[in-house]
Motif scaffolding. Sequence first.
Motif, mmCIF file in Angstrom:
data_model
loop_
_atom_site.group_PDB
_atom_site.id
_atom_site.type_symbol
_atom_site.label_atom_id
_atom_site.label_comp_id
_atom_site.label_asym_id
_atom_site.label_seq_id
_atom_site.Cartn_x
_atom_site.Cartn_y
_atom_site.Cartn_z
ATOM 1 N N LEU A 153 0.874 -1.055 0.095
ATOM 2 C CA LEU A 153 0.054 -0.030 -0.194
ATOM 3 C C LEU A 153 0.903 1.308 -0.143
ATOM 4 C CD1 LEU A 153 -3.261 0.713 0.292
ATOM 5 C CD2 LEU A 153 -2.694 0.983 2.581
ATOM 6 N N PHE A 154 1.182 1.970 -1.028
ATOM 7 C CA PHE A 154 1.733 3.121 -1.292
ATOM 8 C C PHE A 154 0.913 4.287 -1.463
ATOM 9 C CE2 PHE A 154 4.485 -0.285 -3.104
ATOM 10 C CZ PHE A 154 5.342 -0.300 -2.106
ATOM 11 N N GLY A 155 1.555 5.619 -0.933
ATOM 12 C CA GLY A 155 0.498 6.794 -1.253
ATOM 13 C C GLY A 155 1.444 8.029 -1.077
ATOM 14 N N ALA A 156 1.015 8.793 -1.455
ATOM 15 C CA ALA A 156 1.505 10.351 -1.467
ATOM 16 C C ALA A 156 0.852 11.334 -1.903
ATOM 17 C CB ALA A 156 2.931 10.362 -2.416
ATOM 18 N N THR A 157 1.020 12.616 -1.130
ATOM 19 C CA THR A 157 0.189 13.898 -1.483
ATOM 20 C C THR A 157 1.254 14.891 -1.721
ATOM 21 O OG1 THR A 157 -2.003 13.126 -0.215
ATOM 22 C CG2 THR A 157 -1.434 15.441 -0.753
ATOM 23 N N TRP A 158 1.115 15.645 -2.630
ATOM 24 C CA TRP A 158 1.932 16.861 -2.887
ATOM 25 C C TRP A 158 0.973 18.061 -3.002
ATOM 26 C CZ3 TRP A 158 2.446 12.468 -5.696
ATOM 27 C CH2 TRP A 158 3.654 11.700 -5.567
ATOM 28 N N MET A 159 0.841 19.195 -2.274
ATOM 29 C CA MET A 159 0.036 19.917 -1.926
ATOM 30 C C MET A 159 0.677 21.372 -2.165
ATOM 31 S SD MET A 159 -3.090 20.018 0.661
ATOM 32 C CE MET A 159 -1.922 20.525 2.014
ATOM 33 N N ARG A 160 0.029 22.284 -2.410
ATOM 34 C CA ARG A 160 0.482 23.979 -2.458
ATOM 35 C C ARG A 160 -0.581 24.460 -1.534
ATOM 36 N NH1 ARG A 160 0.056 28.708 -5.046
ATOM 37 N NH2 ARG A 160 2.188 30.097 -4.898
ATOM 38 N N ALA A 161 -0.416 25.098 -0.622
ATOM 39 C CA ALA A 161 -1.399 25.614 0.340
ATOM 40 C C ALA A 161 -1.097 26.944 0.387
ATOM 41 C CB ALA A 161 -1.555 24.793 1.731
ATOM 42 N N ARG A 162 -2.183 27.990 0.014
ATOM 43 C CA ARG A 162 -1.970 29.477 0.222
ATOM 44 C C ARG A 162 -3.260 30.089 0.688
ATOM 45 N NH1 ARG A 162 2.437 27.613 -0.383
ATOM 46 N NH2 ARG A 162 4.200 27.969 -2.018
#
Length: 649
Positions: free
Chosen positions: A521-530
């Motif tokens: 089970l693999f997962g990733a999140t890349w996020m730009r919060a502004r």
Amino acid sequence: MTFLPIPPKHPPGALALALALTSFAAEAADAGDVKEQASDAFGSRIGIESIGLYSESLVRGFDLQQAGNYLLGDAYFVRAAAPPDTLVGGSQIRVGPNALDIGFPAPSGIVQYQLLPGDRTRARIELGLQHLLDTNPRPYLRTHFGYRPDDGRFSLAGGVIGSPSARYIFGNNARYHSVGLVPRLDLGEHWKATAFYGYYDQRYQADIGFEPAAGRMPRPDRLEYLGQRWSRFDTRNTTYGTILASQPREGRWDVRLSGVHSRVQRPRSDFNIFSDVTTEGAADALVSVARDRAVFSRAYEASAGRDWTTPDRRDRVTLLARLRDSDYTSPQVDTYTLGEVSLFDPVPQMREPSTVARAQARSGIEQRELGLGWQRQWQYGAALNLGLRRVGLEESATSTGGVRDGRGGHAWLYNASAVLPVGARATAFASLVRGIEEAGVAPQHAKNAFEVLPPAVARQSELGMKWQAGQGMTLIGTLFEISKPEPGFDRDGRYRFMSDVRHRGAELSMSGPLTPGLDALFGATWMRARLEGPAVDEGLVGERPVGRSERLALASLTYRPAAMQSWSFDVDATYSGPRPADALNRTRTPGYTLFNVGTRYRFRLGTLPAAVRLRIYNAGDKYAWVADGGGMQSYEPTRRAMLSLSLGD
């Protein structure tokens, strides 16, 4: 193109069929492994074990405990407190493709709790030690049962959970117990009634928060309780309600009526604060003593749906009516200053103050909602889900001085999603949602502590792809954007809406077997919060919201050796990226990785299935500071070993 026949009887939710999603197996929740049943990396929980990028409190950077996006089974649920595990077997985070079949979704995602199943007669008892390596290993008990007679018209599920001595992350001592019942009854041939009642009583030494002066934080002993020993958090939570549903019948309207009450009574909700913490461990200490806080939320829903099936498509129309009524009573609060202390020395203890009677502020929110939804599924796999709602809100507040205030308004809310097959194994999806979400209450260190913030309109759009790679491996990729008003501290220290926030990101999930016996089970999140708005332009706050990590990653492996089928071994690593630690973005908490390892041995004790489970959390004993959305910091718990023996299923 040749169409396959559409079966005349089917569960509601055409989009779930179009995506061929793996449902959350609540019926196996008592005996199964959450890693074996998780269909994606976004978040699942069974009992006390969970796995996923997100949790019941944090999804795509937003706190769902504040947003209030919850379902209890399929019922509308306004949560004052989490339902106890004597009532629910687990939960699933509904975002991305596994949220597309929800008739009226929420912008930031939904946490769906699963009621304990009553499909058959069963019993299970689990005895465990929560801190195996300590001199005081802290026992706990979890029991669940199900009863269903041969005629199948009635069933009863429930449980009892408790611990006379637990320890939480700040070294604070605790105790808790819970009971729950879920009776079900068939009313004739076409109706089924489900009732539920869960009670949870908890008492522990009050939590601790740290506000740094500047620079790197010190490393006090995480097992040494630094707060006032008499400070405490006492809560009695109750969740109860009824669901009345008709059985789906071809050519007929199916109806569901539900009422869910969630009540919290907190005689004490104290909080210990250490401000201006230096690298050397010096800090200013104070304790907030809060008494008699209460929240009571009531949620009622009536829905009616009907399907129309032709040889090449299926349509479903849903009519919806909701009523929500929540009452909040803020606590009586006294704050006491202890002066300068050292986090490396015993913190001076003051005498517990006596109760002071005073007026309490009260507030309430009433929400009325009417909705119309339409779902269509074509035989070749494409699907649409459209919804429109009209919502009315009325807010009222009475200050401690007896001054009453109120406001109200109306809003149009909508949701639209589409699914389109792309080849034999891939499916594309897109969605757009506009909804109302809660903003929570002001934190305890704000000038307006415990004040209820008004609900706000939030928007989400997403675009993604799901690919069945073969051999059971599933890959999901999603691009998303979520925007809504953002609370923060003004110049006077009050917590209120200060700006707008926008989260743009991408998330990835891969789940399934890598080789025979080895599941991943693999997962990733890349996020730009502004943040955006006048508060940012005037320099009152920075561009990045406090306490939000823009990078999350998960890698989890479970191995069952062919020669040792009774054994399984698991390891997972979770990474959380740096988080801004103050409103002006001058400091941040570093990113860190935690490792958990475990093993499970399944066997039979006479005729009973049994299992021994060993789980070590934070196996590397990583010391990491974490900032929350209010700028308060805490540390990750120290290494903890849990051992349990379970009997039955």
